[in-house]
Design a protein around this motif. Structure first.
Motif, short mmCIF file in Angstrom:
data_model
loop_
_atom_site.label_atom_id
_atom_site.label_comp_id
_atom_site.label_asym_id
_atom_site.label_seq_id
_atom_site.Cartn_x
_atom_site.Cartn_y
_atom_site.Cartn_z
N GLN A 52 0.82 -1.21 0.00
CA GLN A 52 0.00 0.00 0.00
C GLN A 52 0.85 1.26 0.00
O GLN A 52 0.50 2.26 -0.63
N GLU A 55 2.01 1.73 -3.50
CA GLU A 55 0.90 2.15 -4.36
C GLU A 55 0.59 3.63 -4.15
O GLU A 55 0.23 4.33 -5.11
N ARG A 56 0.69 4.12 -2.92
CA ARG A 56 0.45 5.54 -2.67
C ARG A 56 1.57 6.40 -3.26
O ARG A 56 1.33 7.50 -3.77
N SER A 64 0.14 6.76 -9.51
CA SER A 64 -0.31 5.97 -8.38
C SER A 64 -1.65 5.32 -8.70
O SER A 64 -2.29 5.62 -9.72
N ASN A 66 -4.49 5.67 -7.05
CA ASN A 66 -5.57 6.66 -6.96
C ASN A 66 -5.61 7.57 -8.19
O ASN A 66 -6.69 7.98 -8.64
N THR A 76 -11.51 7.19 -5.40
CA THR A 76 -10.19 6.74 -4.97
C THR A 76 -10.31 5.66 -3.89
O THR A 76 -11.36 5.46 -3.27
N SER A 79 -8.29 6.36 2.21
CA SER A 79 -6.99 6.74 2.75
C SER A 79 -6.64 5.89 3.96
O SER A 79 -7.49 5.23 4.55
#
Length: 475
Positions: A52, A55-56, A64, A66, A76, A79
């Motif tokens: 994660q 990915e962020r 990314s 999102n 998205t 968070s």
């Protein structure tokens, strides 16, 4: 893309497990000391958080997950971080079919620990007849003619080095423990085929090269510097020593031969080695440097011990601390033959597994189709986000406390005790005992020491007499 276009999606996984398999070869104090840390790093939760984070962060150009979802008009991902695989959980929540091209026979009882995936069969992709080269066939035929077992050693693209591979092959050829005796015949050892393609970074020294050439002239060792078709070679083998990848493992299981897994043992290689060991068709994973190490229990290297277990169905001639037979009383070779028979019966009229996998994907995308709709909707909003982060923090704190107080501190104390015992007691005593044995076995050493003592006494007497004479002169 499937969610944005509203079309069915089918997942196709080559690795059904999300955690990294733990090291099975714990043979040193350092392994024990680092065990808890390795267990935490290999866990599914740690890998989920790490995935994660990346990915962020996004790849090159700030691409990314999102950002990709936003450009396609999708909402998205919620968070925050979670210690679970969000993508797989979302697919299972929306009943997305997940096809895994692995035979359930090869997984054994471990399949009960995995999610309800659609397990099909291995994909072999045989392209018609793939004949072996003439030198390979002549080597195998000559070895089988005199009754030798055929052993293959290959580590594919894993950086092991030709030197250590050929050293282990030479040791296996010359080891008396691997020589089989048949009525009316002289004892013979195995014949080794070593594929050193891509291992040129650690070339063998001249002395080792001469040994390899001599064994090749005797028909006992063949070095190949290019690949061979495993589908044609593996049915002619008795044992394979490989890196534990999906390709080598599936081909060996299909051919019904035992597997000794070694190499540098990365990620899925340790996972497949664990499945092979649990099935009872091969060894536990052992790094290549430890495979070549001397084993004090059997009086040989680990390689020779494993080969002795793999090549014989009778009681082993070497002492062994590991279980020789499985719960059904079958040896590695017998169990491998049984698994091979089950795999062939399960494949039926599709020996390559292509048709079965294609059919599973087609049916999953048509009759059992699932379309993602508003993914990750259950975790959106301030309250779900707060609760998820609070739960994640609680689990992280709980895991850290358990890891530190229940695992790390006892292990650290145990490591300190081992180090102190080695430094204070065992090391000096061992060295003193070895020196005593060497001194006892070499009479010349005792005589030389006696003469040295006499010379030192004479030197002391001469020095004392010179000092007395100097004192008299001064007086």
């Amino acid at each position: 893309v499937g969610e944005a276009l509203g079309i069915p999606i089918v997942a196709f996984l080559l690795q059904p497990d999300h955690k990294i398999e733990e090291r099975r070869d714990v043979s040193t104090a350092l392994d024990t000391l680092l065990g808890p840390s390795r267990q935490a790093i290999n866990s599914e939760g740690f890998n989920a958080v790490l995935m994660q984070i990346f990915e962020r962060m996004g790849a090159g150009g700030n691409i990314s997950v999102n950002k990709l979802r936003t450009t396609r008009g999708l909402r998205t991902v919620p968070s925050g971080l979670s210690d679970s695989m969000e993508h797989f959980e979302e697919m299972q929540l929306q009943n997305v079919p997940i096809v895994v091209p692995i035979s359930p026979i090869a997984l054994g009882e471990y399949i009960e620990k995995l999610p309800p995936y659609i397990f099909t069969d291995f994909i072999y992709l045989r392209v018609g007849e793939e004949p072996l080269d003439a030198d390979v066939m002549s080597f195998i035929q000559a070895a089988k003619k005199v009754g030798r077992s055929i052993v293959l050693m290959t580590f594919s693209s894993m950086p092991v080095g030709a030197r250590i591979m050929l050293e282990m092959a030479v040791e296996a050829c010359k080891s008396p423990a691997l020589r089989s005796t048949k009525p009316g015949q002289a004892s013979i050892g195995p014949a080794m085929i070593v594929i050193t393609a891509g291992q040129e970074h650690d070339s063998p020294p001249p002395r080792l090269t001469e040994e390899v050439e001599a064994l090749n002239h005797e028909g006992r060792l063949l070095e190949l510097k290019k690949g061979v078709p495993f589908g044609s070679l593996f049915p002619l083998l008795d044992v394979v020593i490989g890196q534990g990848g999906l390709g080598v493992t599936s081909d060996a299981l299909r051919a019904g031969i035992p597997i000794i897994t070694s190499g540098i043992l990365l990620l899925d290689q340790r996972w497949w080695a664990a499945r092979v060991h649990e099935l009872g068709v091969g060894s536990k994973p052992v790094k290549v440097d430890r495979l070549a190490m001397w084993d004090s229990v059997s009086g040989t290297s680990r390689l020779v011990r494993f080969l002795s277990k793999a090549l014989s169905t009778s009681q082993p001639s070497l002492p062994d601390v590991t279980q020789r037979f499985d719960s059904c009383g079958l040896s590695w070779s017998e169990k491998a033959a049984q698994v091979s028979k089950e795999l062939k019966e399960g494949s039926r009229d599709d020996p390559d597994g292509v048709l079965r996998n294609a059919k599973a994907v087609f049916e999953s995308g048509t009759s059992n189709a699932a379309v993602l709709v508003d993914a990750y909707s259950e975790n959106r909003g301030p309250c779900p986000c707060f609760c998820r982060q609070a739960r994640c923090c609680y689990r992280c704190t709980q895991t850290f406390l358990r890891f530190f107080f229940l695992l790390n501190l006892p292990t650290l104390f145990y490591g300190i005790v081992l180090i102190l015992a080695e430094c204070v007691c065992c090391g000096p005593c061992r060295r003193r005992y070895k020196y005593y044995c060497y001194k006892k076995s070499d009479p010349s050493l005792n005589s030389s020491e006696e003469s040295t003592e006499e010379e030192s006494e004479f030197d002391n007497l001469s020095v004392s007499s010179e000092e007395e004479s100097m004192d008299e002169e001064m007086n």
